[in-house]
Design a protein around this motif. Structure first.
Motif, PDB file in Angstrom:
ATOM      1  N   GLU A 147      33.993  24.534   7.039  1.00 50.61           N
ATOM      2  CA  GLU A 147      34.243  23.705   5.876  1.00 50.61           C
ATOM      3  C   GLU A 147      35.516  24.155   5.177  1.00 50.61           C
ATOM      4  N   ARG A 148      36.166  23.216   4.509  1.00 48.17           N
ATOM      5  CA  ARG A 148      37.355  23.544   3.739  1.00 48.17           C
ATOM      6  C   ARG A 148      36.966  24.279   2.460  1.00 48.17           C
ATOM      7  N   ALA A 149      37.891  25.104   1.987  1.00 51.30           N
ATOM      8  CA  ALA A 149      37.810  25.707   0.663  1.00 51.30           C
ATOM      9  C   ALA A 149      39.136  25.412  -0.027  1.00 51.30           C
ATOM     10  N   PRO A 150      39.195  25.544  -1.356  1.00 56.53           N
ATOM     11  CA  PRO A 150      40.448  25.224  -2.053  1.00 56.53           C
ATOM     12  C   PRO A 150      41.626  26.043  -1.535  1.00 56.53           C
ATOM     13  N   SER A 151      42.749  25.383  -1.325  1.00 65.05           N
ATOM     14  CA  SER A 151      43.956  26.078  -0.875  1.00 65.05           C
ATOM     15  C   SER A 151      44.448  27.016  -1.971  1.00 65.05           C
ATOM     16  N   ARG A 152      45.237  28.016  -1.577  1.00 67.36           N
ATOM     17  CA  ARG A 152      45.755  28.995  -2.537  1.00 67.36           C
ATOM     18  C   ARG A 152      47.003  29.641  -1.961  1.00 67.36           C
ATOM     19  N   GLU A 153      47.520  30.631  -2.659  1.00 65.02           N
ATOM     20  CA  GLU A 153      48.624  31.428  -2.149  1.00 65.02           C
ATOM     21  C   GLU A 153      48.129  32.827  -1.819  1.00 65.02           C
ATOM     22  N   ALA A 155      49.981  36.469  -0.954  1.00 64.94           N
ATOM     23  CA  ALA A 155      51.232  37.237  -0.856  1.00 64.94           C
ATOM     24  C   ALA A 155      52.450  36.313  -0.876  1.00 64.94           C
ATOM     25  N   GLY A 156      52.389  35.287  -1.712  1.00 67.81           N
ATOM     26  CA  GLY A 156      53.522  34.378  -1.855  1.00 67.81           C
ATOM     27  C   GLY A 156      53.587  33.257  -0.846  1.00 67.81           C
ATOM     28  N   HIS A 157      52.583  33.135   0.023  1.00 70.98           N
ATOM     29  CA  HIS A 157      52.565  32.097   1.048  1.00 70.98           C
ATOM     30  C   HIS A 157      51.429  31.111   0.767  1.00 70.98           C
ATOM     31  N   ALA A 158      51.733  29.825   0.829  1.00 70.10           N
ATOM     32  CA  ALA A 158      50.708  28.799   0.652  1.00 70.10           C
ATOM     33  C   ALA A 158      49.814  28.755   1.886  1.00 70.10           C
ATOM     34  N   VAL A 159      48.489  28.811   1.676  1.00 69.63           N
ATOM     35  CA  VAL A 159      47.561  28.823   2.808  1.00 69.63           C
ATOM     36  C   VAL A 159      46.457  27.788   2.599  1.00 69.63           C
ATOM     37  N   ASP A 160      45.975  27.245   3.718  1.00 64.21           N
ATOM     38  CA  ASP A 160      44.773  26.428   3.744  1.00 64.21           C
ATOM     39  C   ASP A 160      43.593  27.342   4.050  1.00 64.21           C
ATOM     40  N   LEU A 161      42.537  27.224   3.270  1.00 68.22           N
ATOM     41  CA  LEU A 161      41.359  28.072   3.460  1.00 68.22           C
ATOM     42  C   LEU A 161      40.259  27.310   4.186  1.00 68.22           C
ATOM     43  N   VAL A 162      39.655  27.980   5.169  1.00 65.77           N
ATOM     44  CA  VAL A 162      38.537  27.421   5.930  1.00 65.77           C
ATOM     45  C   VAL A 162      37.434  28.475   6.003  1.00 65.77           C
ATOM     46  N   ARG A 163      36.226  28.056   5.734  1.00 66.74           N
ATOM     47  CA  ARG A 163      35.062  28.937   5.831  1.00 66.74           C
ATOM     48  C   ARG A 163      34.347  28.648   7.144  1.00 66.74           C
ATOM     49  N   ILE A 164      34.148  29.683   7.964  1.00 60.88           N
ATOM     50  CA  ILE A 164      33.483  29.545   9.262  1.00 60.88           C
ATOM     51  C   ILE A 164      32.145  30.268   9.213  1.00 60.88           C
ATOM     52  N   TYR A 165      31.090  29.596   9.647  1.00 64.11           N
ATOM     53  CA  TYR A 165      29.745  30.178   9.681  1.00 64.11           C
ATOM     54  C   TYR A 165      29.391  30.538  11.121  1.00 64.11           C
ATOM     55  N   ASP A 166      28.890  31.751  11.316  1.00 66.36           N
ATOM     56  CA  ASP A 166      28.492  32.134  12.670  1.00 66.36           C
ATOM     57  C   ASP A 166      27.087  31.610  12.961  1.00 66.36           C
ATOM     58  N   ALA A 167      26.545  31.971  14.119  1.00 63.61           N
ATOM     59  CA  ALA A 167      25.244  31.444  14.546  1.00 63.61           C
ATOM     60  C   ALA A 167      24.103  31.883  13.631  1.00 63.61           C
ATOM     61  N   GLY A 169      24.508  32.111  10.349  1.00 63.32           N
ATOM     62  CA  GLY A 169      24.755  31.547   9.042  1.00 63.32           C
ATOM     63  C   GLY A 169      25.638  32.396   8.149  1.00 63.32           C
ATOM     64  N   GLU A 170      26.165  33.510   8.669  1.00 64.09           N
ATOM     65  CA  GLU A 170      27.050  34.358   7.880  1.00 64.09           C
ATOM     66  C   GLU A 170      28.460  33.766   7.887  1.00 64.09           C
ATOM     67  N   SER A 171      29.115  33.803   6.743  1.00 59.31           N
ATOM     68  CA  SER A 171      30.404  33.121   6.615  1.00 59.31           C
ATOM     69  C   SER A 171      31.574  34.093   6.560  1.00 59.31           C
ATOM     70  N   THR A 172      32.710  33.613   7.033  1.00 62.59           N
ATOM     71  CA  THR A 172      33.984  34.329   6.966  1.00 62.59           C
ATOM     72  C   THR A 172      35.035  33.332   6.505  1.00 62.59           C
ATOM     73  N   LEU A 173      35.854  33.746   5.563  1.00 60.21           N
ATOM     74  CA  LEU A 173      36.892  32.881   5.005  1.00 60.21           C
ATOM     75  C   LEU A 173      38.229  33.224   5.650  1.00 60.21           C
ATOM     76  N   PHE A 174      38.899  32.214   6.196  1.00 60.02           N
ATOM     77  CA  PHE A 174      40.200  32.400   6.821  1.00 60.02           C
ATOM     78  C   PHE A 174      41.256  31.612   6.058  1.00 60.02           C
ATOM     79  N   GLY A 175      42.439  32.212   5.923  1.00 63.75           N
ATOM     80  CA  GLY A 175      43.560  31.544   5.283  1.00 63.75           C
ATOM     81  C   GLY A 175      44.686  31.318   6.280  1.00 63.75           C
ATOM     82  N   PHE A 176      45.117  30.051   6.438  1.00 60.06           N
ATOM     83  CA  PHE A 176      46.114  29.672   7.437  1.00 60.06           C
ATOM     84  C   PHE A 176      47.407  29.242   6.739  1.00 60.06           C
ATOM     85  N   ASP A 177      48.509  29.848   7.131  1.00 63.00           N
ATOM     86  CA  ASP A 177      49.802  29.511   6.559  1.00 63.00           C
ATOM     87  C   ASP A 177      50.085  28.021   6.749  1.00 63.00           C
ATOM     88  N   LYS A 178      50.430  27.335   5.659  1.00 66.30           N
ATOM     89  CA  LYS A 178      50.645  25.894   5.733  1.00 66.30           C
ATOM     90  C   LYS A 178      51.841  25.521   6.608  1.00 66.30           C
TER      91      LYS A 178
END
Length: 261
Positions: A147-153, A155-167, A169-178
């Motif tokens: 699922e998406r999470a609100p985008s943010r910066e 270390a000065g880089h704009a990132v898209d945030l995505v939350r990934i749930y494992d089998a 149900g535990e979640s990990t938040l990833f930030g991807f450089d736009k």
């Protein structure tokens, strides 16, 4: 005047309807996988990294220790479905001027350090505070919930945030450089608290189409814990048998330099 206002409103309506919708979570992850190297990045088999690291306490600004030789050997499990549990095989060693600071490993069954085999409950908490990145490599193939999470910066880089749930149900938040689509951020709740990592100084190995972050900074509860700077990376290199197993004689004998992979 009323005619001008209606004309302006019409233009705004055209602009909003023509705007592209933001990418969904799966599209962002797929784009990142391609940017990092595609199939090679998803299933490298083995990964060997070497560099240096510095470690921080919670009550001072400067590092409390430094390792001029910091190495990680990793044997990947392409079917990983747990984000924060021990998986595959791993060995990490930190040395200062040739002297061993610490060693930790997982041979696929047991976790050990230079002090001995770690009790199961302690090992589970240890890896739950450290493992998390690898789940992204199997997220698409296993159709894990995202699922998406609100985008943010970060270390000065704009990132898209995505939350990934494992089998489980535990979640990990990833930030991807736009712009580059590289992974710049990861975070999850761990036994040590809220764990974050920031990734920077990316390089591409053109002969293997692999993108590696050469700088990784780890935080717990907002406080920097350690920073690693990788100098070299090997993808798919053979690792000698027994490297991941606990061998007290090899570890303690004169505290020799790290064994060759």
């Amino acid at each position: 005047m009323r005619g001008l206002l209606l004309f302006a409103a019409a233009l705004l309506g055209i602009g909003s309807s023509a705007a592209e919708p933001p990418p969904d979570a799966r599209a962002i992850v797929a784009r990142a996988v391609a940017a990092h190297g595609g199939e090679t990045w998803l299933a490298p088999g083995t990964l060997v990294l070497a560099g240096e690291a510095e470690f921080f306490g919670t009550d001072r600004a400067e590092p409390v220790s430094r390792a001029d030789e910091y190495r990680m050997w990793r044997e990947m499990n392409p079917d990983r479905d747990s984000a924060h549990g021990a998986d595959g095989k791993v060995r990490i060693e930190a040395r200062a001027s040739g002297a061993l600071m610490f060693a930790v490993g997982y041979d696929g069954i047991a976790t050990w350090t230079d002090k001995g085999v770690m009790p199961a409950a302690e090992a589970e908490a240890y890896w739950a505070s450290n493992f998390g990145f690898g789940i992204i490599r199997s997220a698409l193939a296993k159709s894990l919930r995202m699922e998406r999470a609100p985008s943010r910066e970060v270390a000065g880089h704009a990132v898209d945030l995505v939350r990934i749930y494992d089998a489980r149900g535990e979640s990990t938040l990833f930030g991807f450089d736009k712009e580059s689509h590289f992974i710049r951020y990861m975070a999850f709740q761990s036994p040590r608290g809220w764990h974050e990592r920031q990734y920077d100084d990316f390089i591409r190995l053109t002969d293997q189409n692999w993108v590696q972050a050469r700088e990784v900074t780890l935080f717990y509860n907002g406080v920097m814990a350690n920073r690693v700077r990788w100098r070299s990376v090997e993808i798919g290199a053979p690792i000698r048998p027994g490297l991941f197993e606990f061998d007290p004689d090899a570890i303690n004998q004169n505290r020799r330099p790290a064994p060759a992979p």
